[in-house]
Design an enzyme around this catalytic site. Sequence first.
Site, PDB file in Angstrom:
ATOM      1  N   SER A  12      25.018 -32.932 -42.139  1.00 35.48           N
ATOM      2  CA  SER A  12      25.127 -33.768 -43.188  1.00 35.48           C
ATOM      3  C   SER A  12      26.229 -34.414 -43.291  1.00 35.48           C
ATOM      4  O   SER A  12      26.331 -35.496 -43.976  1.00 35.48           O
ATOM      5  CB  SER A  12      24.993 -32.570 -44.452  1.00 35.48           C
ATOM      6  OG  SER A  12      23.893 -31.647 -44.346  1.00 35.48           O
ATOM      7  N   ARG A  35      32.918 -33.117 -48.824  1.00 37.02           N
ATOM      8  CA  ARG A  35      32.384 -31.709 -49.260  1.00 37.02           C
ATOM      9  C   ARG A  35      31.877 -31.935 -50.480  1.00 37.02           C
ATOM     10  O   ARG A  35      30.786 -31.266 -50.835  1.00 37.02           O
ATOM     11  CB  ARG A  35      33.323 -30.474 -48.962  1.00 37.02           C
ATOM     12  CG  ARG A  35      32.671 -29.202 -49.157  1.00 37.02           C
ATOM     13  CD  ARG A  35      33.405 -28.121 -48.649  1.00 37.02           C
ATOM     14  NE  ARG A  35      33.975 -27.923 -47.265  1.00 37.02           N
ATOM     15  CZ  ARG A  35      32.981 -27.211 -46.332  1.00 37.02           C
ATOM     16  NH1 ARG A  35      32.002 -26.577 -46.714  1.00 37.02           N
ATOM     17  NH2 ARG A  35      33.333 -27.263 -45.207  1.00 37.02           N
ATOM     18  N   HIS A  38      28.695 -33.599 -50.321  1.00 38.34           N
ATOM     19  CA  HIS A  38      27.622 -32.905 -49.662  1.00 38.34           C
ATOM     20  C   HIS A  38      27.008 -32.032 -50.582  1.00 38.34           C
ATOM     21  O   HIS A  38      25.788 -31.807 -50.509  1.00 38.34           O
ATOM     22  CB  HIS A  38      28.430 -32.068 -48.227  1.00 38.34           C
ATOM     23  CG  HIS A  38      27.567 -30.886 -47.914  1.00 38.34           C
ATOM     24  ND1 HIS A  38      27.646 -29.656 -48.285  1.00 38.34           N
ATOM     25  CD2 HIS A  38      26.558 -31.162 -46.959  1.00 38.34           C
ATOM     26  CE1 HIS A  38      26.756 -28.996 -47.646  1.00 38.34           C
ATOM     27  NE2 HIS A  38      26.092 -29.663 -46.963  1.00 38.34           N
TER      28      HIS A  38
END
Lengths: 207, 207
Positions: A12, A35, A38
Amino acid sequence: MTELDHPITHQSFAIIDRELGELPLNEKEFAIARRVIHATADFEFASLLHFSPGSIESAIAALQNSCPIVTDVNMVKHGIAGMVAKTFNNPLFAAIDFAAEPLPGKTRTETGLLRCWERYPQAVYAIGNAPTALLALCKCCATAPVPPALVVGAPVGFVSVIESKKALAQLPVAQIRVEGRKGGSPVAAAIVNALLVLAWNDLNPKL
Amino acid sequence: MTELDHPITHQSFAIIDRELGELPLNEKEFAIARRVIHATADFEFASLLHFSPGSIESAIAALQNSCPIVTDVNMVKHGIAGMVAKTFNNPLFAAIDFAAEPLPGKTRTETGLLRCWERYPQAVYAIGNAPTALLALCKCCATAPVPPALVVGAPVGFVSVIESKKALAQLPVAQIRVEGRKGGSPVAAAIVNALLVLAWNDLNPKL
């Protein structure tokens, strides 16, 4: 690459890196932004994140030294618990658990936040839901002799959210904010998880 | 208006209603969309939500009859727990808690989901994180003699997420999906919380 994350997470991250392109962020800031994206699939967060100077370094040092982490709600706490268990086992508390009933005129998270502040004034604070908790935390910080290690200001919503972030912005406190109405439990958790990974990799460099 | 929600939530709903304007949604669908936007401050969800015919009614009837609720991860579970406690006290499980270790070649949420399916094949399923759990659930549903009461398909991210939602879309199962990469724990929790409020108000109409 670090074993702290599942291989799917690294797949990812590679997709996000390709689509994000160049950003005016340093390497650590980029790791945090990545992050958050994500966790949300929302690239707008790349431009909503604000890092005060030295905030990441302050948080990394504190986390490496077993600093407590205080969240506003249990969703943020549970979003962090897995990475805490794989890294520094920091004491981890949700403010709302300190307030079975709210004080008069206050919300439960606000009440619990004030009780956590009495116990852990130098913790890493991660607010992903309740602007009332962030406003209470800002009032505490304003008169604190020593500021907390970090305040993650990422409440989400339509009432008092922007005001609470503006109050935080005016304080000389190490902070990572999400500007505007957006934020949320996965956002606050992603920021803290990214910091835990940075702190861990800093002490465990890959050969 | 219902006492299930804090007055601040109703203030937020009023702001969202003003900014949302008219949508091609019926009253119950609108209530769900509004709560998702409340949880994310992201108006794009109004156009990403997809409701299969009869899905809301199926879920309401099941929730009123103490149907179990199975989530993929603990963040979704904790986002629902408060409203469950104020309404029907449905049994509430996170699949990941059923898999301390993953089965070979599977993720923990996928492993746990398969174990929950053995116990609660007619539950309300709320997937807010793990596409592997949603894909496993779709395989179970494809051969089930009786489908689950509802599948909330709201995993978030960049790997297998869109594929898992497409797999769900092809099944004749009562479902509320979030199309595309977006989704997340607060989104899945908001959908279930909205359903709990609708189910409660249906039995406790205001005078």
